[in-house]
Design a protein around this motif. Structure first.
Motif, PDB file in Angstrom:
ATOM      1  N   TYR A 213       0.872  -1.172   0.000  1.00 25.20           N
ATOM      2  CA  TYR A 213       0.000   0.000   0.000  1.00 25.20           C
ATOM      3  C   TYR A 213       0.916   1.231   0.000  1.00 25.20           C
ATOM      4  N   HIS A 217      -0.529   6.839   2.752  1.00 25.95           N
ATOM      5  CA  HIS A 217      -1.966   6.652   2.561  1.00 25.95           C
ATOM      6  C   HIS A 217      -2.544   5.905   3.757  1.00 25.95           C
ATOM      7  N   TYR A 219      -5.931   3.772   5.407  1.00 26.75           N
ATOM      8  CA  TYR A 219      -7.060   2.931   4.992  1.00 26.75           C
ATOM      9  C   TYR A 219      -7.876   2.544   6.229  1.00 26.75           C
ATOM     10  N   LYS A 221     -11.994   0.918   7.663  1.00 27.91           N
ATOM     11  CA  LYS A 221     -13.263   0.246   7.392  1.00 27.91           C
ATOM     12  C   LYS A 221     -14.039   0.122   8.694  1.00 27.91           C
ATOM     13  N   GLU A 360      -8.346  12.363   7.502  1.00 30.52           N
ATOM     14  CA  GLU A 360      -8.153  13.319   6.405  1.00 30.52           C
ATOM     15  C   GLU A 360      -7.162  14.408   6.790  1.00 30.52           C
ATOM     16  N   LYS A 366      -5.482  11.381   0.826  1.00 32.28           N
ATOM     17  CA  LYS A 366      -4.872  10.042   0.742  1.00 32.28           C
ATOM     18  C   LYS A 366      -5.535   9.060   1.711  1.00 32.28           C
ATOM     19  N   VAL A 367      -6.829   9.227   1.906  1.00 32.18           N
ATOM     20  CA  VAL A 367      -7.578   8.351   2.805  1.00 32.18           C
ATOM     21  C   VAL A 367      -8.579   7.549   1.985  1.00 32.18           C
ATOM     22  N   GLU A 368      -8.579   6.235   2.182  1.00 26.82           N
ATOM     23  CA  GLU A 368      -9.478   5.377   1.428  1.00 26.82           C
ATOM     24  C   GLU A 368     -10.203   4.412   2.351  1.00 26.82           C
ATOM     25  N   ARG A 369     -11.439   4.115   1.978  1.00 23.95           N
ATOM     26  CA  ARG A 369     -12.217   3.122   2.711  1.00 23.95           C
ATOM     27  C   ARG A 369     -11.982   1.756   2.097  1.00 23.95           C
ATOM     28  N   LEU A 370     -11.625   0.782   2.911  1.00 21.66           N
ATOM     29  CA  LEU A 370     -11.411  -0.577   2.411  1.00 21.66           C
ATOM     30  C   LEU A 370     -12.738  -1.198   1.982  1.00 21.66           C
ATOM     31  N   GLU A 399       5.517   5.134  -3.315  1.00 21.96           N
ATOM     32  CA  GLU A 399       4.491   5.209  -4.347  1.00 21.96           C
ATOM     33  C   GLU A 399       5.006   4.821  -5.732  1.00 21.96           C
TER      34      GLU A 399
END
Length: 438
Positions: A213, A217, A219, A221, A360, A366-370, A399
Motif C-alpha cells: 500500500y 496513505h 485505509y 473500514k 483526512e 490520501k484516505v481510502e475506505r477498504l 508510491e
C-alpha cells in the motif's frame, strides 16, 4: 428586524473563530510532527537493529519508558510482563483515550540488505532463532513515541487524558508454547494488568503499517476489519506396524488425511457463508520415520480464520466431534488442542465515522475506505471488545514501486518506508484531538 442580522453575524463570527482555531491546530500539529520526525526515524532504525521476541522486549521497553519520562509522561512498566503504559494529562478537561503500539518482532532472518538490518538472534522456547521486525512493529513503537512527544509538548492544548499502550507479544510469547492454554500474553495480559482501567479508557486507536500500500496513505473500514485467529494441534494415535501388512495395526496417516479433508467441510458445508468467510489451513504434518513403517502417531498443526463471530464459533464448536469421529472410524484416536488467539477485529461504526476527519487531517487526499476486511489477525481485537476501537492501516511502500511486488508483512524481505512515519505520528495526534472535539 435587527435580531435576525445580529444572529447571522454571531453565526458567521462563530464559524470564523472555529475555522481559525482549526487552522491554528493544523499549523502546530504539522510543525511539531516535522520537528520530531528525524528522531522518530532514528528511534525506528535503532529498534529495528535490536529486535526482541514476544515477552522479551526488555531493551525496547526500557527505551520507551526513558523517552516517555523525558517528555514528562507518567510511566508504568512491567504491564503484561514487558509492556509499558504512559499517561499524559492534558491541560483541559476531557475524555480518556488510548493509543496502542506493539513492540515485538518475529523469528525471521532478515534479508533486506538495509543499513540498519537486524543481525540479532534470540531464544524462542529455548532454541536460538534469528529475529527481525518483519511486521513493522518497530515503526509502530517509533510513531507512538513521536506522537507522545508531540502531545506532551502541547499538553496545555490537549483536552482530556491520553494513555499510551506499548504492548508486548502481539505475535505471541517466545517464552510459552503456542498451545499452552494457561498462558496469557499480549493484549490480554495488558488488559489483565489494568492497562485500560487506570485511568478508565473510553476509546482506543491503533495504526498498522502495510506493505503493498503506498506510503502516506491511510485505509479504514467500519465493522469487521481483520479476521479472527485460532490455532490447533491434532495428535492422531494408532498402532505401529509394518507397511506391508497395514491390517495388523492402525494407520494414523490415513486417518490424518481424512481429518484434513473433513475439516474443509466445516467451512464449505457447515458454515453460513452468507454471513462472511472462514478458512481452515493445516500448516504442518509430522509422522513416521521410514517408508515401510506405519507410525504410531501423526501430529498436525493449523490455523482457523474468519471475519464473522458466528462462523468462527460454529467451527470451534463442531471441530472436536468431527476430528474424534473421523479418527475413531479408522481405529485411531485423536487429541485436539484448540487455542484461541484473537477474535474478529471490529471497528466501532460510530467511532469510525467520527474519526474520518482525523484521518483526512493526517493524510489529506490520501484516505481510502477498504471495500472488505483483510485476512490477517490482530490481538488489538481484545481492546476493541472492551471499549470502542478503531484500527487503521498505513501504507509503507514508496508510491513509485509496483505494489503487487512488494514483499508482504512477515517476509524476510519486508521493508517499511521511513517517509510514511510522519503520517502515522499525525494520525495518532489527530485521533486525540478529534475525539475530544467530536
Amino acid at each position: 428586524m435587527r435580531k435576525k442580522p445580529a444572529c447571522l453575524s454571531f453565526t458567521l463570527l462563530g464559524l470564523l473563530i472555529a475555522s481559525a482555531s482549526q487552522a491554528a491546530e493544523s499549523d502546530w500539529v504539522e510543525a511539531a510532527v516535522t520537528a520530531v520526525n528525524p528522531q522518530v526515524i532514528e528511534w525506528r532504525h535503532d529498534i529495528h537493529q535490536h529486535p526482541e521476541l514476544g515477552n522479551m522486549e526488555v531493551r525496547t521497553a526500557a527505551l520507551v519508558a526513558e523517552q516517555l519520562r523525558a517528555s514528562g509522561i507518567e510511566v508504568r512498566t512491567g504491564v503484561g510482563k514487558t509492556g509499558v503504559v504512559g499517561v499524559l494529562k492534558g491541560g483541559k478537561p476531557g475524555p480518556v483515550v488510548a493509543l496502542r503500539a506493539d513492540m515485538d518482532a518475529l523469528p525471521v532472518k532478515e534479508m533486506t540488505g538495509l543499513q540498519f538490518a537486524s543481525k540479532v538472534q534470540g531464544l524462542r522456547l529455548g532454541k536460538t532463532v534469528p529475529v527481525m521486525h518483519a511486521c513493522g512493529h518497530d515503526t509502530h513503537t517509533a510513531m507512538l513515541l513521536g506522537a507522545a512527544k508531540v502531545l506532551a509538548e502541547h499538553r496545555e492544548q490537549i483536552a482530556g487524558t491520553v494513555v499510551f499502550l506499548f504492548q508486548p507479544a502481539e505475535e505471541g510469547a517466545a517464552d510459552a508454547d503456542d498451545f499452552d492454554t494457561s498462558s496469557v500474553a499480549g493484549a490480554r495480559a495488558m488488559i489483565r494488568d489494568g492497562a485500560l482501567d487506570s485511568p478508565k479508557v473510553e476509546a482506543v486507536f491503533g495504526v498498522h503499517v502495510m506493505a503493498g500500500y503506498p506510503t502516506g496513505h491511510l485505509y479504514y473500514k467500519a465493522g469487521p476489519v481483520l479476521n479472527s485467529d485460532d490455532e490447533f494441534r491434532i495428535t492422531v494415535s494408532g498402532r505401529q506396524t509394518h507397511g506391508s501388512a497395514p491390517w495388523t495395526g492402525s494407520d494414523p496417516i490415513v486417518a490424518s488425511a481424512q481429518i484434513v479433508n473433513g475439516l474443509q467441510t466445516l467451512v464449505s458445508r457447515r458454515s453460513d457463508l452468507t454471513k462472511g468467510m472462514g478458512v481452515i489451513s493445516v500448516g504442518s504434518i509430522n509422522g513416521g520415520t521410514a517408508s515401510n513403517i506405519i507410525p504410531e502417531s501423526v501430529v498436525m498443526t493449523g490455523t482457523i480464520r474468519s471475519n464473522h463471530p458466528d462462523i468462527r464459533a460454529g467451527i470451534l464448536e463442531q471441530m472436536p466431534a468431527m476430528v474424534g469421529n473421523i479418527a475413531s472410524s479408522y481405529a485411531t484416536t485423536a487429541k485436539l488442542q484448540l487455542v484461541p488467539y484473537a477474535p474478529v477485529t471490529v471497528n466501532d461504526p460510530a467511532l469510525t465515522q467520527a474519526m474520518v476527519t482525523a484521518l483526512e487531517k493526517a493524510a489529506p487526499g490520501k484516505v481510502e475506505r477498504l471495500p472488505a476486511s483483510l485476512s490477517p489477525s490482530e490481538d488489538f481485537a481484545f481492546y476493541a471488545q472492551k471499549v470502542p476501537g478503531l484500527f487503521v492501516f498505513l501504507g509503507a511502500t514508496p508510491e513509485g514501486e509496483d505494489m503487487s511486488k512488494a514483499a508482504n508483512n512477515h517476509s524476510p524481505y519486508f521493508t517499511a518506508d521511513d517517509a510514511t512515519l510522519a503520517t502515522g505520528v499525525k494520525a495518532h495526534v489527530q485521533f486525540v484531538l478529534n475525539y475530544a472535539s467530536r
